[in-house]
Design an enzyme around this catalytic site. Structure first.
Site, PDB file in Angstrom:
ATOM      1  N   HIS A 133     -17.265  10.562 -12.312  1.00  0.00           N
ATOM      2  CA  HIS A 133     -17.977  11.783 -12.720  1.00  0.00           C
ATOM      3  C   HIS A 133     -18.014  12.803 -11.576  1.00  0.00           C
ATOM      4  CE1 HIS A 133     -22.282  10.232 -11.505  1.00  0.00           C
ATOM      5  NE2 HIS A 133     -21.648  10.729 -10.468  1.00  0.00           N
ATOM      6  N   ASN A 146     -17.690   6.087 -11.306  1.00  0.00           N
ATOM      7  CA  ASN A 146     -17.075   6.143 -12.641  1.00  0.00           C
ATOM      8  C   ASN A 146     -16.235   7.416 -12.818  1.00  0.00           C
ATOM      9  OD1 ASN A 146     -18.966   8.163 -12.922  1.00  0.00           O
ATOM     10  ND2 ASN A 146     -20.080   7.230 -14.621  1.00  0.00           N
ATOM     11  N   ASP A 191     -26.727  20.077 -10.441  1.00  0.00           N
ATOM     12  CA  ASP A 191     -27.472  19.371 -11.482  1.00  0.00           C
ATOM     13  C   ASP A 191     -28.894  19.031 -11.058  1.00  0.00           C
ATOM     14  OD1 ASP A 191     -26.746  17.500  -9.561  1.00  0.00           O
ATOM     15  OD2 ASP A 191     -25.257  16.531 -10.828  1.00  0.00           O
ATOM     16  N   GLU A 197     -20.185  13.123 -17.172  1.00  0.00           N
ATOM     17  CA  GLU A 197     -19.906  11.699 -17.272  1.00  0.00           C
ATOM     18  C   GLU A 197     -18.618  11.436 -18.053  1.00  0.00           C
ATOM     19  OE1 GLU A 197     -21.511   9.884 -15.378  1.00  0.00           O
ATOM     20  OE2 GLU A 197     -23.589   9.526 -15.929  1.00  0.00           O
TER      21      GLU A 197
HETATM   22  P1  PGA Z   1     -23.106   9.572  -3.913  1.00  0.00           P
HETATM   23  O1  PGA Z   1     -22.995  10.154  -5.368  1.00  0.00           O
HETATM   24  O2  PGA Z   1     -22.737  10.670  -2.976  1.00  0.00           O
HETATM   25  O3  PGA Z   1     -24.536   9.169  -3.771  1.00  0.00           O
HETATM   26  O4  PGA Z   1     -22.171   8.419  -3.836  1.00  0.00           O
HETATM   27  C1  PGA Z   1     -21.889  10.915  -5.710  1.00  0.00           C
HETATM   28  C2  PGA Z   1     -21.955  11.259  -7.167  1.00  0.00           C
HETATM   29  O5  PGA Z   1     -22.473  10.453  -7.957  1.00  0.00           O
HETATM   30  O6  PGA Z   1     -21.479  12.342  -7.536  1.00  0.00           O
END
Ligand code: PGA
Length: 239
Positions: free
Chosen positions: A138, A136, A67, A143
């Site tokens: 995702h 959350n 992304d 999302e």
């Molecule tokens: P993070 O993010 O590795 O910074 O915890 C993971 C994500 O949001 O997919």
């Protein structure tokens, strides 16, 4: 799903890097699906060290990232292209033209999604997809939602994701509201998936992803439908 529990973030990172290095040794021209965020940084450090020490080469490998924020260009330190250059690409011998990330500055984001989708097909799919998980649930920027999209799409980021990611920005208001992300189809078509989760704050999301129902409100739970998923975490998933 295969769950590997490690004691520390360093061990988790080493283990993930070893799996990626094995995939590249087995198939030098492999396609790696890559992720940003704080979780894979240790893994990328290990890959960079292996390359520096002459133990690995990415000369023929190709990468496709999950992304990118819309509105951020590759010279913006908050963009995911910048992150990947900083944390991995400039430390290994991969060819720039073999690294792919959506263009956050594309004038027509819908067209950019189509281009990325076609690119995915042209690369022949992903051999090994590295994933983090959001608090959350995702994966990529897919999302939680009543329905998930299969293809590459433009997404409006949830408030919880913007708040979680604001730690990398000057303020919450500086966090983009949108992104382009591979969809669930692109992720689930990867031949192998490696999901990393570090820190107790990820425990609930990972528990739901691994033991909960397959639920679009927990996008990572769809990984239960995939035949070859390895999860590496540095906490115990039992209650
Ligand atoms: P993070 O993010 O590795 O910074 O915890 C993971 C994500 O949001 O997919």
């Amino acid at each position: 799903m295969r769950i590997i529990k490690k004691e520390t973030y360093e061990e988790l990172s080493r283990c993930a890097a070893d799996m990626i290095l094995a995939a590249v040794r087995e198939k030098p021209e492999c396609v790696l699906g890559l992720a940003t965020g704080s979780t894979p940084i240790g893994t990328y450090d290990c890959l960079a060290a292996a390359c520096r020490e002459g133990k690995a080469t990415f000369r023929q490998a190709k990468t496709i990232n999950l992304d990118e924020y819309t509105g951020l260009g590759e010279n913006d330190p908050q963009s995911y292209r910048f992150f990947m250059e900083e944390h991995l690409f400039r430390h290994i011998d991969i060819r720039r033209e073999n690294t792919h990330i959506p263009n956050g500055l594309a004038p027509d984001a819908a067209e950019e999604c189509k281009r990325y989708e076609a690119l995915y097909e042209r690369l022949g799919g992903i051999d090994l997809q590295l994933l983090g998980i959001g608090q959350n649930g995702h994966i990529g920027f897919n999302e939680p939602s009543r329905a998930l999209e299969a293809g590459t799409h433009v997404v409006e980021l949830s408030e919880s994701t913007r708040i979680a990611n604001s730690r990398n920005f000057a303020s919450l208001s500086a966090v983009p509201h949108g992104a382009i992300t591979l969809g669930m189809g692109g992720i689930l078509k990867a031949r192998r998936i490696l999901l990393l989760a570090s820190g107790e704050q990820k425990k609930e999301a990972l528990r739901k992803a691994v033991h909960g129902k397959v639920d679009p409100e927990v996008p990572a739970s769809f990984l239960q439908l995939h035949p070859d998923v390895t999860v590496i975490c540095d906490f115990s998933l039992t209650l």
